[in-house]
Design an enzyme around this catalytic site. Structure first.
Site, short mmCIF file in Angstrom:
data_model
loop_
_atom_site.label_atom_id
_atom_site.label_comp_id
_atom_site.label_asym_id
_atom_site.label_seq_id
_atom_site.Cartn_x
_atom_site.Cartn_y
_atom_site.Cartn_z
N CYS A 1 18.74 45.81 8.64
CA CYS A 1 17.79 45.27 7.66
C CYS A 1 18.52 44.91 6.36
CB CYS A 1 16.69 46.29 7.36
SG CYS A 1 15.54 45.70 6.10
N ARG B 1 10.50 36.22 15.39
CA ARG B 1 9.59 35.14 14.97
C ARG B 1 9.12 34.26 16.12
NH1 ARG B 1 13.12 34.52 10.06
NH2 ARG B 1 14.32 33.19 11.43
N GLY C 1 18.58 36.65 17.41
CA GLY C 1 18.73 35.62 16.38
C GLY C 1 18.39 34.24 16.89
#
Length: 315
Positions: free
Chosen positions: A114, A239, A215
Site C-alpha cells: 500500500c 479495478r 496490475g
C-alpha cells in the site's frame, strides 16, 4: 465478527495452496478498501473467481478492539477460500491477529504494497519492502505460532527500482515459509505508469513458491496475456473486477444477470446504500450513456436505484 453464521467453520476451511497445485492459473479478487467486503466477494465467486481477499485491516486495531473486529470482518460458510489481509509492523501483533482469524479464514496476507501516505507514515504497507528482515521475521513468527499447516501466510508487495532488491526480499520471505507472493509490478512512486511485467517474470524465475501477478488486468484476455508474459501462477485483479465482476467468467462487460445478482446479494446482506450504489456505478460505467450516468449517479436511496434499474433495464 463472523457475520451471518453461528456454526463453527473448521470443517469448511480450505487449503488455498490446493488452487496453486491444480495447474490452472488462480483467479484472485484483490484486497480493496471499502469494496472487497463479503457481499462483493459473494458476487465474484459466482463468476469464476477462485480466491478472495478482504480489504486491508490494521492488525493492531483488530487485536485490541472487538468493535473493530465486528465492523471490519464478516464471513459465511460460502466465503472460502478466504484470505484476510493485515497491515502490521510487529511480528507479535500480526501473530495475535492471525490467531484470532485462524478459525474463520484460510490464510492471512501481510500488506507490503500500500503506497498511501498514512500507511507509510505509520510504518505499514509499501515501506516494508525496504525492511526485508522485518518481513521475514513477521512471516516466520506466524508460521511458528499457527499450528494449522493448511493456513496460508502470504505477502503482497510492490517492486523496487532495482529488481535484484525485490528478488532478495522475496527469497528471504520464502526462506521464512511464505506460501506465495503477490507482486504489483510498479514501484512505490508509480501510479498509472505501465506495469513492469518483466520484473514479475524475473521474480517468478528466481523462486520456487507460487507468484501472483497484479496490475492493470481489465479482461480475461489481459489475465491470459499477463500469465504468458510473467509465467505467474495466479493473477490478481482490483479495478477490473469493480468495473466487471464477471470478468473471470469471460464477459467483456458486466452482464445484466450480474447486476441482478448484485442487487439480490446486496439487499440480502444489508449492504449500506453508498456501497451498494458505488458498486453499481462501477459496473454500469461501460454500459450507460453520459446522460444516464448523470441521472443514475445522483440517486440517493435504494428504492430510487431499484426503480431506475427496473424502468431502464428490467432488472
Amino acid at each position: 465478527m463472523v457475520g451471518d453464521t453461528t456454526e463453527t467453520k473448521e470443517c469448511q476451511l480450505k487449503d488455498p495452496m490446493d488452487l496453486f497445485r491444480s495447474g490452472q492459473v488462480v483467479k484472485i479478487c484483490a484486497p480493496m478498501v471499502r469494496y472487497s467486503k463479503l457481499a462483493f466477494r459473494t458476487l465474484v465467486r459466482k463468476y469464476s473467481c477462485d480466491l478472495c481477499y478482504t480489504p486491508m485491516i490494521v492488525a493492531a486495531d483488530f487485536v485490541r478492539s472487538a468493535k473493530a473486529r465486528d465492523s471490519e470482518f464478516t464471513t459465511n460458510k460460502g466465503d472460502h477460500p478466504l484470505i484476510v489481509q493485515f497491515a502490521a509492523k510487529e511480528a507479535q501483533v500480526l501473530c495475535d491477529a492471525a490467531s484470532i482469524i485462524c478459525p474463520f479464514a484460510d490464510g492471512i496476507d501481510l500488506n507490503c504494497g500500500c503506497p498511501q501516505r498514512w500507511a507509510m507514515a505509520e510504518g505499514y504497507g509499501a515501506c516494508l519492502i525496504n525492511k526485508p528482515e522485518l518481513v521475514k521475521d513477521m512471516v516466520r513468527h506466524v508460521r511458528n505460532q499457527i499450528d494449522n499447516p493448511k493456513f496460508s501466510v502470504s505477502i503482497k508487495i510492490r517492486i523496487h527500482e532495482d529488481v535484484k532488491r525485490t528478488v532478495d526480499l522475496c527469497q528471504k520471505a520464502e526462506a521464512a515459509g511464505v506460501s506465495w507472493i503477490t507482486v504489483h509490478g510498479r514501484s512505490i512512486e508509480e501510479r498509472h505508469q505501465p506495469v513492469h511485467y518483466d520484473a514479475i517474470k524475473t521474480i517468478k524465475q528466481s523462486m520456487s513458491i507460487p507468484i501472483v501477478a497484479n496490475g492493470d488486468i481489465k479482461t480475461l484476455k489481459d489475465a491470459e496475456n499477463v500469465h504468458h508474459l510473467t509465467e505467474a501462477d495466479g493473477v490478481m485483479v482490483a479495478r477490473g473486477l469493480l468495473a466487471n465482476p464477471a470478468l473471470f467468467a469471460g464477459y467483456e462487460e458486466t452482464p445484466f444477470k450480474c447486476i441482478q445478482d448484485w442487487v439480490d446479494i446486496a439487499l440480502e446482506h444489508g449492504t449500506p446504500f453508498t456501497c451498494f450504489h458505488h458498486h453499481l456505478m462501477y459496473m454500469m460505467e461501460r454500459i450507460t450513456s453520459k446522460q444516464e450516468k448523470k441521472v443514475f449517479n445522483v440517486l440517493s436511496s435504494t428504492s430510487a436505484v431499484l426503480d431506475y434499474l427496473n424502468t431502464h433495464y428490467g432488472v
